[in-house]
Design an enzyme around this catalytic site. Structure first.
Site, PDB file in Angstrom:
ATOM      1  N   ARG A  89       0.799  -1.220   0.000  1.00 46.54           N
ATOM      2  CA  ARG A  89       0.000   0.000   0.000  1.00 46.54           C
ATOM      3  C   ARG A  89       0.836   1.278   0.000  1.00 46.54           C
ATOM      4  O   ARG A  89       0.556   2.215  -0.742  1.00 46.54           O
ATOM      5  CB  ARG A  89      -0.934   0.046   1.219  1.00 46.54           C
ATOM      6  N   THR A  90       1.859   1.321   0.846  1.00 49.24           N
ATOM      7  CA  THR A  90       2.631   2.569   0.945  1.00 49.24           C
ATOM      8  C   THR A  90       3.346   2.835  -0.372  1.00 49.24           C
ATOM      9  O   THR A  90       3.379   3.970  -0.863  1.00 49.24           O
ATOM     10  CB  THR A  90       3.630   2.487   2.119  1.00 49.24           C
ATOM     11  N   LYS A 118      26.757  -4.838  -4.491  1.00 54.87           N
ATOM     12  CA  LYS A 118      28.205  -4.840  -4.745  1.00 54.87           C
ATOM     13  C   LYS A 118      28.960  -4.210  -3.587  1.00 54.87           C
ATOM     14  O   LYS A 118      30.137  -3.896  -3.701  1.00 54.87           O
ATOM     15  CB  LYS A 118      28.511  -4.035  -6.015  1.00 54.87           C
ATOM     16  N   ARG A 139      11.653   3.905   2.196  1.00 53.53           N
ATOM     17  CA  ARG A 139      11.322   3.044   3.331  1.00 53.53           C
ATOM     18  C   ARG A 139      12.562   2.216   3.646  1.00 53.53           C
ATOM     19  O   ARG A 139      13.170   1.647   2.747  1.00 53.53           O
ATOM     20  CB  ARG A 139      10.160   2.124   2.983  1.00 53.53           C
ATOM     21  N   HIS A 172       6.260   6.271  10.972  1.00 55.47           N
ATOM     22  CA  HIS A 172       5.613   6.112   9.664  1.00 55.47           C
ATOM     23  C   HIS A 172       4.703   7.342   9.501  1.00 55.47           C
ATOM     24  O   HIS A 172       3.484   7.234   9.567  1.00 55.47           O
ATOM     25  CB  HIS A 172       4.825   4.806   9.647  1.00 55.47           C
TER      26      HIS A 172
END
Ligand code: ASP
Length: 358
Positions: A89-90, A118, A139, A172
């Site tokens: 959803r986010t 890497k 996020r 959040h």
């Protein structure tokens, strides 16, 4: 007015969250954020402005002409979605928000497909994105990374805004904005959100949405907060300390039905077992009394609402889904609109959109 370029990282990092706020503002004297990092950046006037802007945007978007008009605002800008933690959803609602405003997007959702594989540091990866994009929506499982990057970018020769779409167990902020938007809309014609009682239930210890929303609710008058959880997962002290400091009434209990009888909104959350220190740790906790089903629904008043940041497991029974008080579906869509408003405002479009002819 303080700017992020005027303070050393070590000093900035140590400041209490509210004191960091002026460093993150979009422009001098305007509290709208440039970098959105935590819920403490939003006070009541700012929340009211974002709610008004979201309402305006969703109204304009109703017509084809309006949608095309909205798309013209940021069609010259690009946004990077950097999600190194799972998200549905986010991620999608930020993507849709960018599309509504015409922003072109790029994304990395798996560090294994980027140069981090890497051995590149997250910091270097994010600095790289800033070469190609005009905003980073990120996020990360790492608490504080968004903040560090905001400071780094503000002090680089190509400053661009960072939007925190979930950081560790910590914050959040955009979820909290959509939760507030949902609460405000749900009680809009019923006397408003002030004076209401909101119950949080589930894994309150590790749920970042709980911490961010609990804080945002302190901006409303006489909103009581009830925390229902097994003792192992009860709300952490840093959250209740803020409530105590602000004189916000709160209660800690393990009785969901009793809490439901006196609540206007129930905010259910799942067990956040990805944070278990030993595999299967959460499964040992008895969570059977922390689920919302037909009997709890019967305890909820006719104007009460049920919310959930989602994803859900079994903490809300599917028999509740069609009840008009189940607000978790609308919550998702509200998220798209308030994230659109936040992105628009971050790029300085608040007045243009509010004052346009639609
Ligand atoms: N989607 C929310 C989050 O990212 C809630 C959850 O995952 O339980 O925190």
């Amino acid at each position: 007015m303080a700017r992020l370029t005027e303070i050393e990282w070590e000093k900035f990092e140590e400041l209490p969250l509210e004191a960091k706020r002026p460093y993150l503002e979009r422009s001098v004297g305007d509290s709208m954020p440039y970098h959105t990092l935590f819920a403490q950046q939003f006070d009541r006037p700012l929340l009211d402005r974002l709610v008004a802007l979201s309402n305006r945007i969703r109204f304009i978007a109703k017509s084809r002409e309006g949608s095309l008009f909205l798309k013209s605002f940021l069609s010259h800008k690009r946004a990077m979605l950097y999600f190194s933690q799972p998200s549905s959803r986010t991620f999608l609602s930020h993507l849709a928000a960018c599309q509504i405003l015409g922003l072109t997007t790029g994304s990395v959702r798996d560090a294994a497909t980027s140069s981090e594989f890497k051995g590149e540091s997250r910091e270097d990866s994010i600095r790289t994105f800033s070469s190609y994009f005009d905003m980073i929506i990120m996020r990360s499982p790492e608490q504080g990374l968004a903040e560090k990057m905001a400071w780094e970018l503000s002090n680089s020769d190509r400053p661009i805004p960072i939007l925190n779409a979930g950081s560790g167990k910590d914050q959040h902020p955009t979820q909290a904005l959509l939760d507030i938007y949902t609460l405000v809309r749900s009680f809009e014609t019923k006397g408003g959100l002030d004076g209401r009682t909101v119950t949080f239930c589930g894994d309150l210890l590790r749920g970042r949405t709980v911490r961010s929303l609990s804080y945002l609710l302190t901006n409303f008058k006489d909103v009581k907060q009830i925390f229902v959880a097994p003792k192992e997962l009860q709300v952490p002290e840093d959250v209740t300390a803020i409530l105590a400091e602000k004189g916000v009434p709160f209660e800690i209990t393990d009785d969901l039905r009793a809490a439901t009888r006196v609540s206007d909104a129930i905010y259910m959350t799942r067990i956040q077992d990805e944070w278990d220190s030993a595999k299967g740790e959460s499964a040992k906790i008895d969570t059977s009394r922390f689920k919302f089903g037909a009997e709890e629904l019967a305890c909820l008043g006719p104007d009460g609402i049920i919310m959930h940041p989602l994803p859900r497991r079994d903490e809300i029974a599917t028999c509740c889904d069609r009840d008009p008080r189940a607000m978790y579906w609308r919550q998702m869509r509200n998220g798209m609109w308030i994230r659109t408003a936040l992105i628009a405002a971050t790029f300085g479009l608040e007045k243009d959109i509010l004052n346009c002819g639609y």
